[in-house]
Design an enzyme around this catalytic site. Structure first.
Site, PDB file in Angstrom:
ATOM      1  CB  CYS A 101      -0.927  -0.014   1.211  1.00  0.00           C
ATOM      2  SG  CYS A 101      -2.111   1.346   1.232  1.00  0.00           S
ATOM      3  CB  CYS A 193      -7.682  -1.988   6.093  1.00  0.00           C
ATOM      4  SG  CYS A 193      -7.033  -1.883   4.402  1.00  0.00           S
TER       5      CYS A 193
END
EC number: 2.8.1.13
Length: 357
Positions: A101, A193
């Site tokens: 990410c 997440c």
């Protein structure tokens, strides 16, 4: 300086934004929408980037008096982080999605858009420090996130700002409370997440399907059948589906994964030790590759221990000889090299582990 602050809705990025404002910069806050599905990317206080988090970030921006936007990066996040995560596990690897990410979303897609819009820098709430363009560990070693930032290039670091890396987490919460930020006591996020339940095996199984194979011991004896190598990682002890410990009564661990044949190898704890690592796609944070051996310390997990080592670049491969063996090192993990420094260990390089010996 025009600064775009990535605001997750947590206390760290909120204080990072506040510090940029206090320093007199022209600050804009942005929250990344990373899921196109209804609802959120998490449940309860777990994960990050939910609609509730976006609301928290907006309220902080209002208190600070800065413009705030939500930018949709859901498609890019799915392709570059979620799909990569699934494909890596299907190959028998153990990736770190936070590394991906940072590498592909925050400091690539987001930073590129920020620069194109005329911003000078991207600030985040990561616990890390930059000194003379060099990435160093945070003052708060327990919260240090330099490991997941080690994939950043010298050019990416040139436009990065980490405003809270010089402050312990407890003081960050105190500062948020003094500023009247409602997120001062908000719980930290810990889970992946995009896996709300925390059940990584089920998440992967739903996307990869059943790919049966065998669990075998060092002698090649089949101990059990499994539904896919994605359910295993090097060093795993529980959930192996085998009938108990080894012949000598000692626990058995996953020591190897062959995705092509679907074979999961198990052995004792001594079989987990490795003394050398090979990594590909190396990134040197200085922007300059070394011409000879590097004395360094090596870290292979976000909050794992370190081992003294010597690293050398051979072609496109980073070869590392460990002075102290490490256990449970898996292909797909990120290998990070540090230089010890009393002022804060400096990140030298990173690579993706492809082989261990």
């Amino acid at each position: 300086m025009r600064v775009l602050v990535a605001m997750s809705g947590g206390v760290d990025s909120s204080v990072a934004a506040a510090r940029m404002v206090a320093a007199g910069h022209d600050v804009v806050g942005v929250h990344l929408a990373l899921s196109s599905a209804p609802g959120t990317l998490r449940t309860g206080s777990r994960g990050c980037c939910s609609k509730e988090d976006a609301g928290d970030a907006r309220r902080v921006a209002d208190v600070l008096g800065i413009p705030f936007y939500v930018w949709d990066f859901a498609d890019r996040f799915k392709e570059d982080v979620i799909d990569d995560f699934v494909e890596s596990y299907a190959r028998g690897e153990t990736p770190n999605p936070c590394v991906r990410c940072n590498e592909r979303i925050k400091f690539s897609a987001l930073a590129s858009r920020a620069l194109a819009l005329g911003f000078d820098a991207l600030a985040t709430g990561h616990y890390a420090r930059l000194a003379d363009g060099r990435l160093r560990r945070a003052v708060d070693h327990d919260k240090d996130q330099s490991y997941v930032l080690a994939v950043l290039t010298a050019e990416q670091l040139r436009h990065a700002v980490f405003p809270i890396g010089d402050t312990p987490k407890a003081q960050i919460r105190e500062e948020a409370a003094r500023l009247g930020l409602a997120v001062a006591d908000k719980a930290d996020s810990h889970d992946i997440c995009f896996i709300p339940s925390g059940d990584t095996k089920a998440f992967l199984g739903a996307r990869i399907g059943v790919r049966r194979g065998n669990v075998v011991d060092a002698a090649g004896t089949v101990l059990a059948e499994h539904d896919g190598v994605h359910g295993f990682t090097i060093g795993q002890r529980k959930g192996l589906g085998i009938p108990g410990p080894g012949p000598d009564g000692s626990p058995r661990y996953v020591t190897g994964i062959d995705a092509q044949t679907g074979t999961v190898h198990v052995g004792d704890v001594a079989d987990l030790e490795v003394t050398s690592l090979q990594g590909d796609a190396p990134v040197f944070t200085s922007g300059v590759a070394p011409t000879g051996p590097l004395e360094c310390v090596v870290q292979v997990r976000a909050h794992g221990g370190v081992a003294d080592a010597v690293a050398e670049l051979r072609g496109d491969t980073l070869e590392v000889s460990l002075r102290t063996p490490l256990r449970g090192v898996a292909p797909g993990q990120t290998l990070v090299l540090y230089r010890r420094d009393p002022a804060g260990d400096e990140v030298l390089a990173s690579a993706t582990i492809r082989a261990t010996h």
